[in-house]
Design a protein around this motif. Structure first.
Motif, PDB file in Angstrom:
ATOM      1  N   MET A   1       0.805  -1.229   0.041  1.00  0.00           N
ATOM      2  CA  MET A   1      -0.017  -0.134   0.028  1.00  0.00           C
ATOM      3  C   MET A   1       0.724   1.287  -0.001  1.00  0.00           C
TER       4      MET A   1
ATOM      5  N   TYR B   1      -3.172   7.860   6.116  1.00  0.00           N
ATOM      6  CA  TYR B   1      -3.842   6.605   6.375  1.00  0.00           C
ATOM      7  C   TYR B   1      -4.421   6.675   7.624  1.00  0.00           C
TER       8      TYR B   1
ATOM      9  N   LYS C   1      -9.195   5.630   4.216  1.00  0.00           N
ATOM     10  CA  LYS C   1      -7.945   5.105   4.065  1.00  0.00           C
ATOM     11  C   LYS C   1      -7.599   4.167   5.348  1.00  0.00           C
TER      12      LYS C   1
ATOM     13  N   GLU D   1      -9.092   0.907   4.423  1.00  0.00           N
ATOM     14  CA  GLU D   1      -8.066   0.160   3.536  1.00  0.00           C
ATOM     15  C   GLU D   1      -7.171  -0.486   4.219  1.00  0.00           C
TER      16      GLU D   1
ATOM     17  N   GLY E   1      -6.932  -4.360   4.154  1.00  0.00           N
ATOM     18  CA  GLY E   1      -5.677  -4.956   3.825  1.00  0.00           C
ATOM     19  C   GLY E   1      -5.079  -6.419   4.466  1.00  0.00           C
TER      20      GLY E   1
END
Length: 367
Positions: free
Chosen positions: A172, A252, A258, A261, A265
């Motif tokens: 990322m 993030y 984010k 995310e 992940g």
């Protein structure tokens, strides 16, 4: 959405989520609805399980000090074992973090030593507590109980992390910076050579480097306390700090979308155990002031030793009676009492310098 506990001055999106319920009635699906969706998505992205059992502290609000038990797990087929055990302490102000890695060869008392011991207690390396069964539901409580018996520390949160999944997050941000103290020849796969000093590494390279144990066998490694498994621990801690730093730089940790995310992940590589009253977004807001570069690493007071198992000599790490035991007992108490600053002043030889390549002044060993 419940009020964010703890600190004031939360970022804009946290305030937005606090009032999302009322605002959606007025705005009918505007930005507050997006924030609420992001909050729900973050909450649903992380699987939960009962990790801590009797070692869980009773808490309601998110306030310091906090102790978090992180178990790095190795998943192979249907078998899951823990090969990394880290105690994370966050101070009362929720601004400073200390990581204490338990050496995998640390000689401890284990409540259940598996079928070979008729499931009776024994003394063994701490990682033996995770090898009594291929069933994680059996080994996990044994690992946690072993750590609790050793330290007496009650934990506010627990987490299990598959390091391969953890370092998959490097994708990322592209790369992270790692700084080996000297050249390391990988014993895995592609047999990479990692040069001395700081460099940027991608996911596969990072994972390879932090899995190395046997390369940390120079005289200087033993003299400076990073021999064998201590070198592996230090590189893992570097990776955690580097990834947190990269996430923070790219926003993030202050953007709900984010944040989700990141959590997504992990996939099934991350599970947590937290009080039901706490939400993921509340945690993100309350821990936002922690600076990844200031995270301090502490080594468990212990040195290399040797003992006999089944008539064969084995290398271990032991907290010896006297000064080491005194320092270790004081460390466990400091984690409970949030007095680590005083402990570090009294026992600087076991402290690694924050924000720099870690060093220490104790020895360790490998299998």
């Amino acid at each position: 959405m419940k009020h964010v506990a703890g600190k004031s001055g939360a970022p804009w999106w946290a305030h937005l989520m606090m009032y999302a319920g009322g605002l959606t009635m007025v705005i009918a699906g505007g930005t507050a609805g997006v924030a609420q969706f992001a909050s729900s998505a973050a909450e649903n992205a992380v699987p939960t399980e009962n990790i801590l059992g009797d070692a869980q502290a009773e808490v309601e609000e998110i306030k310091g000090p906090l102790n978090i038990l992180v178990l790095g797990v190795d998943k192979q087929g249907d078998s899951t074992r823990s090969d990394t055990m880290i105690l994370v302490h966050i101070n009362e102000d929720l601004t400073e973090t200390t990581m204490v890695s338990l050496p995998r060869d640390l000689w401890v008392e284990i409540p259940d030593c598996g079928p070979g011991y008729s499931n009776n207690p024994c003394e063994n390396k701490i990682n033996h507590s995770a090898s009594i069964s291929g069933d994680w539901e059996v080994t996990r409580p044994n690992v946690v109980q072993t750590i609790y018996d050793l330290t007496g520390v009650q934990f506010h949160m627990g987490a299990t992390v598959d390091f391969e999944g953890f370092l998959g997050l490097v994708d990322m941000v592209g790369e992270i910076e790692l700084c080996p103290w000297h050249e390391i020849q990988s014993i895995h796969g592609e047999k990479r050579v990692f040069p001395e000093g700081c460099a940027m590494y991608d996911k596969d390279e990072s994972l390879d480097l932090i899995r190395q144990r046997y390369g940390w066998d120079w005289d200087s490694d033993w003299e400076e306390g990073r021999g064998g498994d201590y070198g592996r621990q230090a590189m893992q801690q570097q990776a955690i700090k580097a990834l947190l730093k990269a996430f923070k730089q790219e926003g993030y940790l202050t953007d709900p979308g984010k944040l989700t995310e990141i959590l997504e992940g992990f996939g099934d590589s991350l599970t947590i155990d937290k009080p039901e009253e706490w939400t993921i977004t509340d945690l993100a807001v309350n821990l936002r002031d922690i600076d990844p570069e200031s995270i301090t690493s502490v080594q468990v007071p212990s040195t290399a030793d040797q003992t006999f198992l089944g008539g064969e000599a084995v290398s271990i790490v032991m907290t010896h009676e006297g000064a080491e035991q005194e320092a270790a007992d004081a460390l466990w108490a400091a984690l409970q009492d949030d007095t680590l600053d005083q402990w570090m002043t009294q026992y600087p030889e076991w402290v690694k310098t924050p924000g720099k390549t870690p060093t220490a002044d104790a020895s360790a060993t490998v299998d």
